[in-house]
Scaffold this active site. Structure first.
Site, PDB file in Angstrom:
ATOM      1  N   CYS A   1      -0.135   1.238   7.053  1.00 41.32           N
ATOM      2  CA  CYS A   1      -0.683   1.471   5.712  1.00 41.32           C
ATOM      3  C   CYS A   1      -1.989   2.248   5.773  1.00 41.32           C
ATOM      4  O   CYS A   1      -2.237   3.125   4.941  1.00 41.32           O
ATOM      5  CB  CYS A   1      -0.868   0.142   4.989  1.00 41.32           C
ATOM      6  SG  CYS A   1       0.708  -0.663   4.623  1.00 41.32           S
TER       7      CYS A   1
ATOM      8  N   GLU B   1       0.829  -1.204   0.000  1.00 44.65           N
ATOM      9  CA  GLU B   1       0.000   0.000   0.000  1.00 44.65           C
ATOM     10  C   GLU B   1       0.866   1.258   0.000  1.00 44.65           C
ATOM     11  O   GLU B   1       0.574   2.224  -0.714  1.00 44.65           O
ATOM     12  CB  GLU B   1      -0.926   0.020   1.213  1.00 44.65           C
ATOM     13  CG  GLU B   1      -1.909  -1.135   1.260  1.00 44.65           C
ATOM     14  CD  GLU B   1      -1.397  -2.379   1.978  1.00 44.65           C
ATOM     15  OE1 GLU B   1      -2.222  -3.197   2.405  1.00 44.65           O
ATOM     16  OE2 GLU B   1      -0.150  -2.533   2.121  1.00 44.65           O
TER      17      GLU B   1
ATOM     18  N   CYS C   1      -2.451  -2.789   7.217  1.00 44.64           N
ATOM     19  CA  CYS C   1      -1.969  -2.753   8.591  1.00 44.64           C
ATOM     20  C   CYS C   1      -2.126  -1.318   9.117  1.00 44.64           C
ATOM     21  O   CYS C   1      -2.444  -0.399   8.355  1.00 44.64           O
ATOM     22  CB  CYS C   1      -0.515  -3.201   8.651  1.00 44.64           C
ATOM     23  SG  CYS C   1       0.665  -1.951   8.047  1.00 44.64           S
TER      24      CYS C   1
END
Length: 120
Positions: free
Chosen positions: A89, A58, A86
């Site tokens: 990101c 990402e 996560c």
């Protein structure tokens, strides 16, 4: 038949990037940013390949999009990811002003194969 590319197609592209990246010493994660005007920017996980803990798919897609567009503001864009972003990101997507995030696998799927970010 419509020539419009669907959300499912962009998500499939993110999954394809993830799958191919494993064969290129990268992690099994891929991402695609689609801007409001339809431009696309790909990213793959290069954490272990580049020894860079921030090189998540990402984040690499966000970096490419911002560089390619000459701006840090991706307002109106959608991030398609092979897996639920996560915390790093997600924060990066928020800072980039991305409007929407779509993902395939979730954090529980990732944890079940050794990518557990619950500690964060």
């Amino acid at each position: 038949m419509s020539t419009t590319v669907t959300a499912e197609a962009f998500l499939a592209r993110a999954i394809q990037l993830a799958t191919a990246n494993v064969l290129n010493s990268g992690g099994p994660f891929g991402a695609v940013i689609v801007t409001a005007d339809g431009q696309t920017f790909d990213g793959v996980n290069r954490v272990t390949a580049d020894n860079d803990p921030t090189a998540h798919a990402e984040v690499t897609a966000i970096r490419r999009a911002c560089s390619g567009l000459g701006t840090f503001d991706l307002r109106g864009a959608t991030l398609y990811s092979s897996c639920e972003p996560c915390p790093m990101c997600l924060a990066s997507a928020l800072w980039a002003r991305i409007d929407r995030v779509v993902f395939a696998a979730d954090r529980h799927d990732a944890a079940s194969v050794g990518f557990d970010d619950a500690v964060f």
